[in-house]
Design a protein around this motif. Sequence first.
Motif, PDB file in Angstrom:
ATOM      1  N   GLU A   7       0.839  -1.188   0.000  1.00 18.12           N
ATOM      2  CA  GLU A   7       0.000   0.000   0.000  1.00 18.12           C
ATOM      3  C   GLU A   7       0.877   1.242   0.000  1.00 18.12           C
ATOM      4  O   GLU A   7       1.859   1.315   0.726  1.00 18.12           O
ATOM      5  CB  GLU A   7      -0.910   0.017   1.224  1.00 18.12           C
ATOM      6  CG  GLU A   7      -1.848   1.200   1.247  1.00 18.12           C
ATOM      7  CD  GLU A   7      -2.844   1.162   2.396  1.00 18.12           C
ATOM      8  OE1 GLU A   7      -3.348   2.232   2.747  1.00 18.12           O
ATOM      9  OE2 GLU A   7      -3.104   0.073   2.931  1.00 18.12           O
ATOM     10  N   LEU A   8       0.541   2.204  -0.866  1.00 18.66           N
ATOM     11  CA  LEU A   8       1.249   3.481  -0.871  1.00 18.66           C
ATOM     12  C   LEU A   8       0.699   4.290   0.287  1.00 18.66           C
ATOM     13  O   LEU A   8      -0.442   4.735   0.257  1.00 18.66           O
ATOM     14  CB  LEU A   8       1.044   4.225  -2.194  1.00 18.66           C
ATOM     15  CG  LEU A   8       1.590   3.525  -3.442  1.00 18.66           C
ATOM     16  CD1 LEU A   8       1.242   4.326  -4.683  1.00 18.66           C
ATOM     17  CD2 LEU A   8       3.085   3.312  -3.333  1.00 18.66           C
ATOM     18  N   SER A   9       1.494   4.455   1.316  1.00 26.48           N
ATOM     19  CA  SER A   9       1.004   5.086   2.538  1.00 26.48           C
ATOM     20  C   SER A   9       0.987   6.605   2.463  1.00 26.48           C
ATOM     21  O   SER A   9       0.322   7.266   3.235  1.00 26.48           O
ATOM     22  CB  SER A   9       1.839   4.633   3.731  1.00 26.48           C
ATOM     23  OG  SER A   9       3.195   4.940   3.514  1.00 26.48           O
ATOM     24  N   SER A  10       1.701   7.166   1.515  1.00 24.68           N
ATOM     25  CA  SER A  10       1.788   8.621   1.426  1.00 24.68           C
ATOM     26  C   SER A  10       0.837   9.169   0.374  1.00 24.68           C
ATOM     27  O   SER A  10       0.810   8.689  -0.756  1.00 24.68           O
ATOM     28  CB  SER A  10       3.217   9.043   1.069  1.00 24.68           C
ATOM     29  OG  SER A  10       3.259  10.426   0.788  1.00 24.68           O
ATOM     30  N   ILE A  84     -15.810   1.124   2.930  1.00 24.24           N
ATOM     31  CA  ILE A  84     -15.150   0.706   1.697  1.00 24.24           C
ATOM     32  C   ILE A  84     -14.369   1.915   1.232  1.00 24.24           C
ATOM     33  O   ILE A  84     -14.896   3.026   1.193  1.00 24.24           O
ATOM     34  CB  ILE A  84     -16.170   0.280   0.628  1.00 24.24           C
ATOM     35  CG1 ILE A  84     -17.005  -0.894   1.131  1.00 24.24           C
ATOM     36  CG2 ILE A  84     -15.467  -0.063  -0.672  1.00 24.24           C
ATOM     37  CD1 ILE A  84     -18.178  -1.240   0.233  1.00 24.24           C
ATOM     38  N   ARG A  85     -13.099   1.732   0.913  1.00 17.92           N
ATOM     39  CA  ARG A  85     -12.293   2.880   0.510  1.00 17.92           C
ATOM     40  C   ARG A  85     -11.368   2.494  -0.629  1.00 17.92           C
ATOM     41  O   ARG A  85     -11.109   1.320  -0.869  1.00 17.92           O
ATOM     42  CB  ARG A  85     -11.486   3.413   1.686  1.00 17.92           C
ATOM     43  CG  ARG A  85     -10.461   2.439   2.215  1.00 17.92           C
ATOM     44  CD  ARG A  85      -9.779   2.965   3.468  1.00 17.92           C
ATOM     45  NE  ARG A  85      -8.717   2.065   3.861  1.00 17.92           N
ATOM     46  CZ  ARG A  85      -7.430   2.316   3.692  1.00 17.92           C
ATOM     47  NH1 ARG A  85      -7.035   3.450   3.167  1.00 17.92           N
ATOM     48  NH2 ARG A  85      -6.517   1.447   4.066  1.00 17.92           N
ATOM     49  N   SER A  86     -10.888   3.508  -1.313  1.00 16.57           N
ATOM     50  CA  SER A  86      -9.921   3.273  -2.381  1.00 16.57           C
ATOM     51  C   SER A  86      -8.516   3.297  -1.788  1.00 16.57           C
ATOM     52  O   SER A  86      -8.207   4.116  -0.929  1.00 16.57           O
ATOM     53  CB  SER A  86     -10.059   4.334  -3.477  1.00 16.57           C
ATOM     54  OG  SER A  86      -9.833   5.614  -2.942  1.00 16.57           O
ATOM     55  N   VAL A  87      -7.704   2.365  -2.225  1.00 16.10           N
ATOM     56  CA  VAL A  87      -6.332   2.255  -1.746  1.00 16.10           C
ATOM     57  C   VAL A  87      -5.426   2.089  -2.962  1.00 16.10           C
ATOM     58  O   VAL A  87      -5.733   1.334  -3.869  1.00 16.10           O
ATOM     59  CB  VAL A  87      -6.167   1.021  -0.818  1.00 16.10           C
ATOM     60  CG1 VAL A  87      -4.728   0.828  -0.412  1.00 16.10           C
ATOM     61  CG2 VAL A  87      -7.044   1.141   0.399  1.00 16.10           C
ATOM     62  N   PHE A  88      -4.331   2.813  -2.968  1.00 14.59           N
ATOM     63  CA  PHE A  88      -3.342   2.646  -4.023  1.00 14.59           C
ATOM     64  C   PHE A  88      -2.278   1.683  -3.535  1.00 14.59           C
ATOM     65  O   PHE A  88      -1.776   1.800  -2.418  1.00 14.59           O
ATOM     66  CB  PHE A  88      -2.684   3.983  -4.382  1.00 14.59           C
ATOM     67  CG  PHE A  88      -3.628   4.962  -4.996  1.00 14.59           C
ATOM     68  CD1 PHE A  88      -4.047   4.822  -6.300  1.00 14.59           C
ATOM     69  CD2 PHE A  88      -4.108   6.014  -4.254  1.00 14.59           C
ATOM     70  CE1 PHE A  88      -4.931   5.725  -6.852  1.00 14.59           C
ATOM     71  CE2 PHE A  88      -5.000   6.917  -4.790  1.00 14.59           C
ATOM     72  CZ  PHE A  88      -5.409   6.781  -6.097  1.00 14.59           C
ATOM     73  N   GLU A  89      -1.947   0.715  -4.389  1.00 11.01           N
ATOM     74  CA  GLU A  89      -0.884  -0.233  -4.081  1.00 11.01           C
ATOM     75  C   GLU A  89       0.097  -0.251  -5.239  1.00 11.01           C
ATOM     76  O   GLU A  89      -0.264   0.070  -6.371  1.00 11.01           O
ATOM     77  CB  GLU A  89      -1.443  -1.638  -3.866  1.00 11.01           C
ATOM     78  CG  GLU A  89      -2.343  -1.761  -2.664  1.00 11.01           C
ATOM     79  CD  GLU A  89      -2.863  -3.167  -2.470  1.00 11.01           C
ATOM     80  OE1 GLU A  89      -3.062  -3.550  -1.332  1.00 11.01           O
ATOM     81  OE2 GLU A  89      -3.066  -3.877  -3.480  1.00 11.01           O
ATOM     82  N   PHE A  90       1.328  -0.633  -4.946  1.00 15.19           N
ATOM     83  CA  PHE A  90       2.361  -0.679  -5.977  1.00 15.19           C
ATOM     84  C   PHE A  90       3.202  -1.932  -5.788  1.00 15.19           C
ATOM     85  O   PHE A  90       3.487  -2.328  -4.656  1.00 15.19           O
ATOM     86  CB  PHE A  90       3.254   0.561  -5.900  1.00 15.19           C
ATOM     87  CG  PHE A  90       4.343   0.565  -6.939  1.00 15.19           C
ATOM     88  CD1 PHE A  90       4.050   0.822  -8.263  1.00 15.19           C
ATOM     89  CD2 PHE A  90       5.650   0.307  -6.584  1.00 15.19           C
ATOM     90  CE1 PHE A  90       5.042   0.823  -9.225  1.00 15.19           C
ATOM     91  CE2 PHE A  90       6.657   0.299  -7.531  1.00 15.19           C
ATOM     92  CZ  PHE A  90       6.349   0.560  -8.863  1.00 15.19           C
ATOM     93  N   CYS A  91       3.574  -2.530  -6.897  1.00 11.46           N
ATOM     94  CA  CYS A  91       4.457  -3.694  -6.889  1.00 11.46           C
ATOM     95  C   CYS A  91       5.535  -3.449  -7.938  1.00 11.46           C
ATOM     96  O   CYS A  91       5.246  -3.388  -9.126  1.00 11.46           O
ATOM     97  CB  CYS A  91       3.659  -4.949  -7.226  1.00 11.46           C
ATOM     98  SG  CYS A  91       4.679  -6.416  -7.362  1.00 11.46           S
ATOM     99  N   PRO A  92       6.796  -3.267  -7.519  1.00 11.89           N
ATOM    100  CA  PRO A  92       7.857  -3.029  -8.501  1.00 11.89           C
ATOM    101  C   PRO A  92       8.095  -4.273  -9.350  1.00 11.89           C
ATOM    102  O   PRO A  92       7.916  -5.401  -8.876  1.00 11.89           O
ATOM    103  CB  PRO A  92       9.083  -2.693  -7.644  1.00 11.89           C
ATOM    104  CG  PRO A  92       8.806  -3.315  -6.320  1.00 11.89           C
ATOM    105  CD  PRO A  92       7.309  -3.303  -6.154  1.00 11.89           C
ATOM    106  N   ASP A  93       8.474  -4.072 -10.621  1.00 17.21           N
ATOM    107  CA  ASP A  93       8.788  -5.202 -11.501  1.00 17.21           C
ATOM    108  C   ASP A  93       9.982  -5.984 -10.973  1.00 17.21           C
ATOM    109  O   ASP A  93      10.041  -7.198 -11.113  1.00 17.21           O
ATOM    110  CB  ASP A  93       9.079  -4.713 -12.925  1.00 17.21           C
ATOM    111  CG  ASP A  93       7.819  -4.225 -13.613  1.00 17.21           C
ATOM    112  OD1 ASP A  93       6.719  -4.620 -13.191  1.00 17.21           O
ATOM    113  OD2 ASP A  93       7.943  -3.454 -14.577  1.00 17.21           O
ATOM    114  N   GLU A  94      10.926  -5.282 -10.400  1.00 17.14           N
ATOM    115  CA  GLU A  94      12.121  -5.918  -9.849  1.00 17.14           C
ATOM    116  C   GLU A  94      12.273  -5.503  -8.392  1.00 17.14           C
ATOM    117  O   GLU A  94      12.007  -4.368  -8.038  1.00 17.14           O
ATOM    118  CB  GLU A  94      13.368  -5.487 -10.618  1.00 17.14           C
ATOM    119  CG  GLU A  94      13.353  -5.902 -12.077  1.00 17.14           C
ATOM    120  CD  GLU A  94      14.563  -5.393 -12.828  1.00 17.14           C
ATOM    121  OE1 GLU A  94      15.554  -4.985 -12.180  1.00 17.14           O
ATOM    122  OE2 GLU A  94      14.515  -5.403 -14.058  1.00 17.14           O
ATOM    123  N   VAL A  95      12.711  -6.438  -7.568  1.00 17.23           N
ATOM    124  CA  VAL A  95      12.929  -6.141  -6.157  1.00 17.23           C
ATOM    125  C   VAL A  95      14.177  -5.282  -6.041  1.00 17.23           C
ATOM    126  O   VAL A  95      15.226  -5.598  -6.603  1.00 17.23           O
ATOM    127  CB  VAL A  95      13.099  -7.434  -5.333  1.00 17.23           C
ATOM    128  CG1 VAL A  95      13.385  -7.116  -3.881  1.00 17.23           C
ATOM    129  CG2 VAL A  95      11.866  -8.299  -5.453  1.00 17.23           C
TER     130      VAL A  95
END
Length: 116
Positions: A7-10, A84-95
């Motif tokens: 989750e993008l916390s900022s 119910i809320r909207s949340v932005f999440e991110f997953c990098p292609d490479e660690v």
Amino acid sequence: MNSDFQELSSDNAIINIGGSTFKAVDLRPHIDIVLQQSYEKINEQLASARLGKLHHSRVLSAGGFNGEILEIKTGEWIKGKVRIRSVFEFCPDEVIENTEKNESTDDSLDEIRRSL
């Protein structure tokens, strides 16, 4: 590819989606409006699936709405607020490894070796 979404916390996170760039804080209210407008459609879907309905649109608001959850382990209902809320999440292609953390670990090991 990594599949560990975080989750993008900022709210200051800058998001680029398909060439359009947004600040999370600017994008979230528009998504929340669409969620709010979708309240009736959500209820239509729930009714067609014979699952009941959301009884109040405030379930989509920041304050939530009075509700309960069933605690599976105890079988007891716990009263509280549901939303119910909207949340932005991110997953990098490479660690991306944190080299700073690895260096400090190496330093700690060196100190232990010296003490032996």
